[in-house]
Design a protein around this motif. Structure first.
Motif, mmCIF file in Angstrom:
data_model
loop_
_atom_site.group_PDB
_atom_site.id
_atom_site.type_symbol
_atom_site.label_atom_id
_atom_site.label_comp_id
_atom_site.label_asym_id
_atom_site.label_seq_id
_atom_site.Cartn_x
_atom_site.Cartn_y
_atom_site.Cartn_z
ATOM 1 N N GLY A 4 0.767 -1.224 0.000
ATOM 2 C CA GLY A 4 0.000 0.000 0.000
ATOM 3 C C GLY A 4 0.802 1.279 0.000
ATOM 4 N N TRP A 5 2.130 1.213 -0.090
ATOM 5 C CA TRP A 5 2.922 2.430 -0.043
ATOM 6 C C TRP A 5 2.941 3.126 -1.393
ATOM 7 N N GLN A 6 3.025 4.468 -1.360
ATOM 8 C CA GLN A 6 3.211 5.222 -2.586
ATOM 9 C C GLN A 6 4.630 4.968 -3.092
ATOM 10 N N VAL A 7 4.743 4.623 -4.352
ATOM 11 C CA VAL A 7 6.056 4.338 -4.918
ATOM 12 C C VAL A 7 6.274 5.280 -6.098
ATOM 13 N N TYR A 8 7.302 6.097 -6.022
ATOM 14 C CA TYR A 8 7.638 7.006 -7.102
ATOM 15 C C TYR A 8 9.011 6.614 -7.640
ATOM 16 N N ALA A 17 3.843 6.433 -10.840
ATOM 17 C CA ALA A 17 3.286 6.643 -9.508
ATOM 18 C C ALA A 17 2.283 5.550 -9.221
ATOM 19 N N VAL A 18 2.413 4.932 -8.068
ATOM 20 C CA VAL A 18 1.419 3.967 -7.604
ATOM 21 C C VAL A 18 0.587 4.664 -6.549
ATOM 22 N N ILE A 19 -0.699 4.826 -6.832
ATOM 23 C CA ILE A 19 -1.568 5.510 -5.894
ATOM 24 C C ILE A 19 -1.908 4.544 -4.767
ATOM 25 N N PRO A 20 -1.751 4.962 -3.518
ATOM 26 C CA PRO A 20 -1.775 4.012 -2.410
ATOM 27 C C PRO A 20 -3.174 3.668 -1.930
ATOM 28 N N VAL A 21 -3.246 2.549 -1.238
ATOM 29 C CA VAL A 21 -4.443 2.233 -0.476
ATOM 30 C C VAL A 21 -4.546 3.232 0.664
ATOM 31 N N LEU A 65 4.216 13.505 -0.419
ATOM 32 C CA LEU A 65 3.954 12.537 -1.488
ATOM 33 C C LEU A 65 2.670 12.863 -2.230
ATOM 34 N N HIS A 66 1.622 13.250 -1.490
ATOM 35 C CA HIS A 66 0.368 13.614 -2.139
ATOM 36 C C HIS A 66 0.533 14.879 -2.982
ATOM 37 N N ALA A 67 1.323 15.840 -2.474
ATOM 38 C CA ALA A 67 1.587 17.047 -3.257
ATOM 39 C C ALA A 67 2.326 16.699 -4.535
ATOM 40 N N CYS A 68 3.295 15.785 -4.421
ATOM 41 C CA CYS A 68 4.033 15.345 -5.604
ATOM 42 C C CYS A 68 3.105 14.648 -6.578
ATOM 43 N N MET A 69 2.176 13.820 -6.036
ATOM 44 C CA MET A 69 1.235 13.103 -6.880
ATOM 45 C C MET A 69 0.377 14.076 -7.687
ATOM 46 N N GLN A 70 -0.060 15.164 -7.025
ATOM 47 C CA GLN A 70 -0.874 16.150 -7.735
ATOM 48 C C GLN A 70 -0.064 16.850 -8.830
ATOM 49 N N LYS A 71 1.216 17.101 -8.552
ATOM 50 C CA LYS A 71 2.059 17.768 -9.543
ATOM 51 C C LYS A 71 2.319 16.869 -10.755
ATOM 52 N N LEU A 72 2.295 15.558 -10.529
ATOM 53 C CA LEU A 72 2.537 14.654 -11.654
ATOM 54 C C LEU A 72 1.473 14.797 -12.726
ATOM 55 N N GLY A 73 0.263 15.217 -12.300
ATOM 56 C CA GLY A 73 -0.776 15.463 -13.282
ATOM 57 C C GLY A 73 -1.276 14.190 -13.919
ATOM 58 N N CYS A 74 -1.582 14.277 -15.201
ATOM 59 C CA CYS A 74 -2.233 13.175 -15.900
ATOM 60 C C CYS A 74 -1.242 12.083 -16.280
ATOM 61 N N GLY A 75 -1.808 10.909 -16.496
ATOM 62 C CA GLY A 75 -0.999 9.767 -16.891
ATOM 63 C C GLY A 75 -1.861 8.703 -17.537
ATOM 64 N N LYS A 76 -1.203 7.648 -17.955
ATOM 65 C CA LYS A 76 -1.878 6.530 -18.621
ATOM 66 C C LYS A 76 -2.107 5.410 -17.612
ATOM 67 N N LEU A 77 -3.330 4.885 -17.605
ATOM 68 C CA LEU A 77 -3.669 3.817 -16.670
ATOM 69 C C LEU A 77 -2.901 2.545 -17.014
ATOM 70 N N LEU A 97 -0.937 5.008 -12.443
ATOM 71 C CA LEU A 97 -0.813 5.817 -13.647
ATOM 72 C C LEU A 97 0.652 5.942 -14.046
ATOM 73 N N PHE A 98 0.911 5.854 -15.340
ATOM 74 C CA PHE A 98 2.262 6.040 -15.872
ATOM 75 C C PHE A 98 2.367 7.474 -16.390
ATOM 76 N N HIS A 99 3.379 8.196 -15.899
ATOM 77 C CA HIS A 99 3.519 9.614 -16.222
ATOM 78 C C HIS A 99 4.759 9.861 -17.066
ATOM 79 N N VAL A 100 4.620 10.739 -18.023
ATOM 80 C CA VAL A 100 5.772 11.267 -18.772
ATOM 81 C C VAL A 100 5.846 12.754 -18.472
ATOM 82 N N ILE A 101 6.904 13.162 -17.783
ATOM 83 C CA ILE A 101 7.073 14.562 -17.399
ATOM 84 C C ILE A 101 8.116 15.207 -18.292
ATOM 85 N N LYS A 102 7.724 16.245 -18.970
ATOM 86 C CA LYS A 102 8.648 16.935 -19.863
ATOM 87 C C LYS A 102 9.643 17.760 -19.056
#
Length: 431
Positions: free
Chosen positions: A5-9, A23-27, A164-176, A422-427
């Motif tokens: 259940g841990w967030q993994v970046y 990013a793995v969104i946690p339980v 971690l949650h702030a980082c998750m929000q910054k990651l924005g959109c991604g592919k499931l 979600l899989f993220h590509v950050i420019k």
């Protein structure tokens, strides 16, 4: 690991210089899943088991002690008679011998009590060894945790989770790329229904809305918090002016968007004012079980919200029963743009939007998986193979909440959530 259940970046640099991040969104409630907490929980369970054993032992010892005290007079009487018999064997006639035998018979129940004492003595030795082991384990954890006390560690964990949650929000959109195992929140209601929280991002609104049934319903229950929803307490009731059809409702920025029964009319109901703000027909959209999902249930029109706003999923005769995705203005309910996905709606179990992509399951029953994805940003599609554990075997509602980044489902009378990967590509800044 993600299973804990841990967030993994993680990140890596591609040959073209792009930063690839996942990013793995946690339980929910991940702080209870670290290794130290797991060990402490195991120790607490052992302590509880030992405490229960000690209570049983104490009760049994008290009971046996009472019995021994009650037989004390019998033992004294027997002892005096044996002394008399030893001093004067001539006095030991048949009658006296029978009396001795009777006294001995009365004392026979004392034997299993004494045997139990022997067993309890071994149990005490075992419990002492368990306590010794527990003391050693606790000492080892204390040494490993160092000088930090629990309060300080808890504050550090909370701070890290916030980052971690702030980082998750910054990651924005991604592919499931993955969906977690289901997390059952509550078992309530009929086989079909919908439940949701506000999808507006950001929002401090913690209310939960609950709509049991799939047609002609008008009663919406509003719970103050998720905990109130779990316990079934602290709720108010809204009575909609128009009944709903299907389960494809969504709450966005304090308003409920739903399909009016026996029509293709979209309705926007405002909870605070308890009034309909606007309603508009979705031109050509099928209704009344003309183009439902595979499970039926008047699920012709499905509203959903992702990171980019409000959407409507439906189909028309013109599109030959294939799923149509439309961007909808949340203020006027006007259709802004539509895409024909080419996927037959009757073959879809359910669908949901994430980051402008429509994901479709191939069934509403057990064995379902996320089978199809349509990308509105490129007007293209692909077939996918993302496992989806349908625990209760009949999903009648499936929606993504971009604020919490979880999937909400109504599964055979159970309200369930799934976390998503979600899989993220950050420019990089140089691009």
């Amino acid at each position: 690991s993600p299973d804990e259940g841990w967030q993994v970046y993680t990140s890596a640099q591609a040959p073209d210089g792009k930063c690839l991040c996942t990013a793995v969104i946690p339980v929910q409630g991940t702080c209870s899943r670290d290794l130290r907490s797991h060990q402490l929980r195991q120790l607490m369970e052992k302590v509880q088991n030992i405490s229960q054993s000690m209570e049983v032992l104490d009760l049994r010892t008290y009971r046996d002690l009472q019995y021994v005290r009650n037989t004390e007079s019998l033992m004294k009487g027997l002892d005096s008679r044996l002394k008399v018999a030893a001093e004067s064997q001539k006095s030991l006639n048949a009658k006296s011998f029978q009396e001795l035998k009777d006294k001995m018979t009365e004392l026979l129940p004392l034997m299993p009590v004494l045997d139990q004492y022997k067993s309890d003595t071994r149990l005490i030795v075992h419990l002492k060894e368990e306590v010794r082991n527990l003391s050693g384990s606790l000492l080892a954890i204390q040494e490993e945790m160092g000088a930090y006390d629990y309060e300080e560690l808890q504050q550090r964990v909370l701070m890290l989770e916030a980052r971690l949650h702030a980082c998750m929000q910054k990651l924005g959109c991604g592919k499931l790329t993955g969906v977690s195992n289901p997390i059952t929140i509550r078992a309530s209601g009929s086989r079909f229904g919908s439940w949701m929280t506000d999808t507006m991002t950001p929002s401090a609104d913690s209310r939960v809305w609950y709509m049991d049934g799939y047609y002609k319903g008008r009663r919406v229950l509003e719970f103050r918090t998720l905990n109130d929803f779990v316990t079934g307490q602290n709720f108010v009731q809204h009575l909609l002016p128009h009944p709903w059809a299907g389960t494809g409702h969504v709450v966005f920025n304090g308003s409920l968007y739903y399909n009016k029964y026996q029509s293709n009319i979209a309705v926007k109901y405002h909870f605070r004012s308890r009034s309909v703000l606007v309603q508009r027909s979705l031109a050509g959209a099928g209704y009344n079980n003309t183009f439902p999902y595979s499970w039926g249930g008047f699920s012709d029109i499905d509203f959903m919200v992702d990171e980019s706003g409000l959407w409507a999923v439906y189909t028309t005769n013109q599109n030959a029963g294939n799923i149509v995705v439309s961007r909808v203005d949340p203020q006027t309910l006007e259709v802004l743009h539509s895409w024909d996905t080419g996927y037959p709606k009757r073959s879809a179990g359910e669908s949901f939007m994430i980051c402008g992509t429509l994901y479709v399951t191939n069934s509403h029953l057990a064995g379902a998986k996320i089978y199809f994805a349509y990308y509105t940003n490129t007007s293209s599609y692909e077939y996918t193979d993302i496992p989806f554990h349908n625990q209760y075997s009949h999903i009648s509602m499936l929606d993504y909440n971009p604020r919490e980044r979880v999937l909400y489902t109504w599964n055979n009378g159970h309200q369930v959530i799934y976390n998503v990967t979600l899989f993220h590509v950050i420019k990089t800044s140089g691009e």
